[in-house]
Scaffold this motif. Sequence first.
Motif, PDB file in Angstrom:
ATOM      1  N   ILE A 537       0.872  -1.172   0.000  1.00 12.20           N
ATOM      2  CA  ILE A 537       0.000   0.000   0.000  1.00 12.20           C
ATOM      3  C   ILE A 537       0.910   1.225   0.000  1.00 12.20           C
ATOM      4  O   ILE A 537       1.691   1.424   0.930  1.00 12.20           O
ATOM      5  CB  ILE A 537      -0.941  -0.010   1.202  1.00 12.20           C
ATOM      6  CG1 ILE A 537      -1.861  -1.233   1.135  1.00 12.20           C
ATOM      7  CG2 ILE A 537      -1.775   1.272   1.254  1.00 12.20           C
ATOM      8  CD1 ILE A 537      -2.751  -1.419   2.346  1.00 12.20           C
ATOM      9  N   ILE A 538       0.817   1.996  -1.064  1.00 11.93           N
ATOM     10  CA  ILE A 538       1.659   3.180  -1.229  1.00 11.93           C
ATOM     11  C   ILE A 538       0.751   4.406  -1.265  1.00 11.93           C
ATOM     12  O   ILE A 538      -0.156   4.480  -2.105  1.00 11.93           O
ATOM     13  CB  ILE A 538       2.499   3.090  -2.522  1.00 11.93           C
ATOM     14  CG1 ILE A 538       3.398   1.846  -2.487  1.00 11.93           C
ATOM     15  CG2 ILE A 538       3.335   4.340  -2.706  1.00 11.93           C
ATOM     16  CD1 ILE A 538       4.185   1.616  -3.764  1.00 11.93           C
ATOM     17  N   ASP A 539       0.967   5.318  -0.337  1.00 12.19           N
ATOM     18  CA  ASP A 539       0.132   6.520  -0.248  1.00 12.19           C
ATOM     19  C   ASP A 539      -1.349   6.162  -0.222  1.00 12.19           C
ATOM     20  O   ASP A 539      -2.182   6.807  -0.862  1.00 12.19           O
ATOM     21  CB  ASP A 539       0.417   7.468  -1.419  1.00 12.19           C
ATOM     22  CG  ASP A 539       1.822   8.063  -1.337  1.00 12.19           C
ATOM     23  OD1 ASP A 539       2.315   8.234  -0.205  1.00 12.19           O
ATOM     24  OD2 ASP A 539       2.408   8.322  -2.393  1.00 12.19           O
ATOM     25  N   GLY A 540      -1.673   5.095   0.500  1.00 11.30           N
ATOM     26  CA  GLY A 540      -3.067   4.716   0.686  1.00 11.30           C
ATOM     27  C   GLY A 540      -3.648   3.856  -0.405  1.00 11.30           C
ATOM     28  O   GLY A 540      -4.803   3.417  -0.280  1.00 11.30           O
ATOM     29  N   GLU A 541      -2.896   3.555  -1.474  1.00 12.72           N
ATOM     30  CA  GLU A 541      -3.447   2.812  -2.599  1.00 12.72           C
ATOM     31  C   GLU A 541      -2.791   1.439  -2.718  1.00 12.72           C
ATOM     32  O   GLU A 541      -1.558   1.335  -2.726  1.00 12.72           O
ATOM     33  CB  GLU A 541      -3.242   3.577  -3.899  1.00 12.72           C
ATOM     34  CG  GLU A 541      -4.044   4.851  -4.020  1.00 12.72           C
ATOM     35  CD  GLU A 541      -3.916   5.449  -5.408  1.00 12.72           C
ATOM     36  OE1 GLU A 541      -4.852   5.280  -6.202  1.00 12.72           O
ATOM     37  OE2 GLU A 541      -2.868   6.075  -5.689  1.00 12.72           O
ATOM     38  N   ARG A 795      -2.601   5.195   7.108  1.00 15.90           N
ATOM     39  CA  ARG A 795      -1.842   6.342   7.622  1.00 15.90           C
ATOM     40  C   ARG A 795      -0.342   6.084   7.556  1.00 15.90           C
ATOM     41  O   ARG A 795       0.437   6.957   7.165  1.00 15.90           O
ATOM     42  CB  ARG A 795      -2.274   6.638   9.051  1.00 15.90           C
ATOM     43  CG  ARG A 795      -1.539   7.819   9.677  1.00 15.90           C
ATOM     44  CD  ARG A 795      -2.094   8.156  11.037  1.00 15.90           C
ATOM     45  NE  ARG A 795      -1.323   9.219  11.682  1.00 15.90           N
ATOM     46  CZ  ARG A 795      -1.576   9.690  12.899  1.00 15.90           C
ATOM     47  NH1 ARG A 795      -2.610   9.228  13.592  1.00 15.90           N
ATOM     48  NH2 ARG A 795      -0.807  10.639  13.420  1.00 15.90           N
ATOM     49  N   LEU A 796       0.051   4.891   7.923  1.00 17.75           N
ATOM     50  CA  LEU A 796       1.480   4.553   7.883  1.00 17.75           C
ATOM     51  C   LEU A 796       2.012   4.605   6.458  1.00 17.75           C
ATOM     52  O   LEU A 796       3.161   5.006   6.222  1.00 17.75           O
ATOM     53  CB  LEU A 796       1.691   3.161   8.487  1.00 17.75           C
ATOM     54  CG  LEU A 796       1.540   3.062  10.012  1.00 17.75           C
ATOM     55  CD1 LEU A 796       1.383   1.604  10.444  1.00 17.75           C
ATOM     56  CD2 LEU A 796       2.728   3.709  10.714  1.00 17.75           C
ATOM     57  N   SER A 797       1.193   4.200   5.498  1.00 22.73           N
ATOM     58  CA  SER A 797       1.659   4.202   4.106  1.00 22.73           C
ATOM     59  C   SER A 797       1.918   5.611   3.579  1.00 22.73           C
ATOM     60  O   SER A 797       2.612   5.783   2.576  1.00 22.73           O
ATOM     61  CB  SER A 797       0.633   3.493   3.210  1.00 22.73           C
ATOM     62  OG  SER A 797      -0.503   4.323   2.963  1.00 22.73           O
ATOM     63  N   ARG A 798       1.348   6.618   4.250  1.00 19.34           N
ATOM     64  CA  ARG A 798       1.524   7.999   3.819  1.00 19.34           C
ATOM     65  C   ARG A 798       2.604   8.731   4.616  1.00 19.34           C
ATOM     66  O   ARG A 798       2.862   9.916   4.368  1.00 19.34           O
ATOM     67  CB  ARG A 798       0.190   8.750   3.956  1.00 19.34           C
ATOM     68  CG  ARG A 798      -0.907   8.240   3.033  1.00 19.34           C
ATOM     69  CD  ARG A 798      -2.149   9.130   3.137  1.00 19.34           C
ATOM     70  NE  ARG A 798      -3.173   8.728   2.184  1.00 19.34           N
ATOM     71  CZ  ARG A 798      -4.202   7.946   2.468  1.00 19.34           C
ATOM     72  NH1 ARG A 798      -4.343   7.489   3.699  1.00 19.34           N
ATOM     73  NH2 ARG A 798      -5.089   7.635   1.551  1.00 19.34           N
ATOM     74  N   ALA A 813       3.933  -4.708   8.088  1.00 20.62           N
ATOM     75  CA  ALA A 813       5.307  -4.444   7.660  1.00 20.62           C
ATOM     76  C   ALA A 813       5.405  -3.090   6.987  1.00 20.62           C
ATOM     77  O   ALA A 813       4.516  -2.691   6.231  1.00 20.62           O
ATOM     78  CB  ALA A 813       5.787  -5.541   6.708  1.00 20.62           C
ATOM     79  N   LEU A 814       6.497  -2.386   7.250  1.00 21.83           N
ATOM     80  CA  LEU A 814       6.770  -1.083   6.652  1.00 21.83           C
ATOM     81  C   LEU A 814       8.140  -1.108   5.996  1.00 21.83           C
ATOM     82  O   LEU A 814       9.125  -1.575   6.600  1.00 21.83           O
ATOM     83  CB  LEU A 814       6.771   0.022   7.714  1.00 21.83           C
ATOM     84  CG  LEU A 814       5.558   0.159   8.624  1.00 21.83           C
ATOM     85  CD1 LEU A 814       5.787   1.288   9.609  1.00 21.83           C
ATOM     86  CD2 LEU A 814       4.293   0.393   7.822  1.00 21.83           C
ATOM     87  N   SER A 815       8.206  -0.608   4.781  1.00 18.36           N
ATOM     88  CA  SER A 815       9.490  -0.413   4.112  1.00 18.36           C
ATOM     89  C   SER A 815       9.923   1.024   4.360  1.00 18.36           C
ATOM     90  O   SER A 815       9.241   1.966   3.949  1.00 18.36           O
ATOM     91  CB  SER A 815       9.352  -0.686   2.612  1.00 18.36           C
ATOM     92  OG  SER A 815      10.574  -0.451   1.955  1.00 18.36           O
TER      93      SER A 815
END
Length: 893
Positions: A537-541, A795-798, A813-815
Amino acid sequence: MSPLPVTPLLFRHVRVAQIFGANTDVGKSIFATALCLASQRAEEEVHYLKPVSTGPDHEADEGHIHRFAPGVHASTLVQYGEAVSPHLAAARSGRAIPSDAQLVYDTHAHIQRIAAAPHRKASALYLETAGGVHSPTPAGGSFAHALRPLRLPTLLVGSCALGGISTTLSAYDALTLAGHDVRAILLFCDAMGGGGSAAGAAAAWGNAEYLIKWGAENSLPVFGLAGPRGHGAWGAPPDRLSDAQQDVRHLAAYYDGLVSGRGAEAGPAETPKGVSAVVKLLREEHEARIRDLDSMAQRTVDQCWWPFTQHTLTRGPRDVNVIDSANGDFFSVYDGAANGAADGSLLRPLLDGSASWWTQCLGHSDAGIARAAARAAARFGHVIFPNSTNLPALRLTEALLGTARESKAEGGGGERSLASLKAEDAPGSGWADRVFFSDDGSTGMEVGIKMAIASAALRYAPPRASSATLERTSRAREKGSAGGSRAAEEWQVLGLKGSYHGDTIGAMDACEPSTYSQAVHWYRGRGAWLDPPAVSIIDGEPTITLPGGEKRRYASLSSVYDVEERMRTDELWRRYTTELRAWLEGLVLVEGRRFGALIIEPLVLGAGGMIFVDPLFQRALIDVVRGAEDLFSLSEPPLKDAKVGAHSDGSRDAHEWRGLPVIFDEVFTGLWRLGHSTPAKILRTPPDISCLAKILTGGLVPMAVTLASRSIFSTFNQSENKADALLHGHSYTAHPVGCQVAFEAIARISQMQKRSELWREAQSDWSSSDGERETLHSPSHAPVWSFWSRAAVQRLSRARRVDSAMALGCVLALSIRDDAGSGSGYTSTASVDIVSKLRSARARLGGGGSGGGVTFDIHARPLGNVVYLMCSLNTPELVRREAENALIGALEA
């Protein structure tokens, strides 16, 4: 399990102990009073706490303490007026009934307040429970299990009545099995009855003599205690006198003798120094425990060799987590400096953010799992498995294959039923025919690779030529010969870059060269590996990132994981299958390589960096490999006029493996870790071999299973020659304790899947958008969901420092974006500061806005530039939400 991280309590200046009774009316209150008096004489400030009391106020134990031990700070948390079991008294009281979690939280908070208050001298606190070991709490639970999160040093008051030996030892076993640390047994000697009963002066049963001898044999102090009953007699408390004032004087004199003992005049089973000797022991053990905890870190640094650890980076004892115990989702970690805590707590809660290397699924020290282990250990220990069987191994086998059946014999004696487990929820349902047991995930994968390669070799290896033929054609078979032929290559595997299958040599060789393997001198990667497209999920998408960097956006995460719909409508399906076929042709036709298996970690490459692989790509890879038998059947690279594709398997059984045996490494991703019993439900195709481990046994003991189809099994079952058998095994194969625990865990999880409110709420959260809701109950699609909230992942993806976020099931997981240029992958240091901040997160639960409640830190292990959190299948929502908030705070700090 408590929804609050209530940590066992340990202070330097306040010594705490809890008092359990082997039964009701064994004298707990008498001993509690005597202990308070003995501590006062030892110049300690003394506190007494009764979490739950039943009976009229004027008969409450708190009042008894005030009367006979003035100066003791005595308190009761919950008082019910009716003198019956707490669960009945609570139900009849008409008041709100505190849950076990709330009761233990209130108890914990009360002790913390005492510890935080100014103290002029060393203090002692005695917590007296109600009834016997498993007497019901107001909510109907067991006191032994309810108080387990506190894990206080325990005194067990034994019974001196007829039958008291059995009662006492049964209570001791129950406390030990519940995880309590029993420091000593106390009981009255030289009389039957006790606790002020009318039978107190009757004849002795010899309980004290027997239990003292038993205690010496089992390294447990047992104190035989007595006080003056009058007329020169010593023993259990005297009968109550009708004159109240005389009764008080008489009992006060009894307490004086019970505390002091009678020295040289004591009988053979009597402790000469009385209850004072018990207090002396408790003080000595309290100090010894702190000394031991103080030294554990340095002793470990000096003597242990940690896995996956560069020891030079451990600067000293402060870098070592000294885990005193674990409960639920939390470690109880020793902090010798008390970390500035107002109450001087030496133990603090630390969220097990990696699920102890992905092993936990029901939380630490689960009572049901512990009982299952104890049953099997007591019944079997370990027994040999070849040409043998045992019920735990057989029941687990049937549960994994979906062939479980019920019988009255199997369901009794505390055994859990699998009535709630549908056959289709079994990981091997519909395809697996056999279960092979081993010790851990790596060895489970080793045997799976053996199975696959042997099966491929049996089908594809050319007939063995005679020695004369081999000699005659040797020059033609050399590499670079004019005939275009080369020597037979070794069997290799197909897989994905970033895979990790374990640290045994064979499992390592099935993976591309990496940080894990390149320093191993025996390693030689035997395979070909592809860069997989990843879901995140990148910027919510929801986004699929292809190996070259191209990105494809999707309307919802469910649409990404609806594999069969994408096979019909997504242009990537044609692209994947075309490119994969070309890749295989290059490997086999151009490079002349020979392959014996396709190995994938379905859906998520764990150790490779929590890479969520596009499920459509994995399905395409499986289908292309299964459809490429024309390539794999070639024993030598073809000459220019060779025909490819002549092989036909039209007569083959529909369930027989095709192309290459497909191995699913489900050590990490299997058994509901990602929200389903097996990732095959999302990929919509089964493997031929799969390996399960880690949460297989609920995180308690190491064990693995390798499931295989009938066609794989038949490879080794075609003759009576033992050399043709699968010559692989482990001393602890089908370990009954592991099998029993695994069966219990699977049964528990299957019940949660159908009944858990936590599961339903999490599934509802991820199906709240229109795109997700459409597929939640689709019969052709297994819905995707996570215990981590959709809003938090969005939220985390943003977040500025995050390249992408992703969550499935228990995994978040977060990159992390690497601004310092340390690169990506396992050696990156981009996530180090995030992990460091989590370890001092001070996430807070409870207490509202008053500053109360419980704070906890988070233990996480980075995977290079990836930070991940892993919950259990029953982690309370409050804990997950606060962990998410802590992660957001660490990123935004």
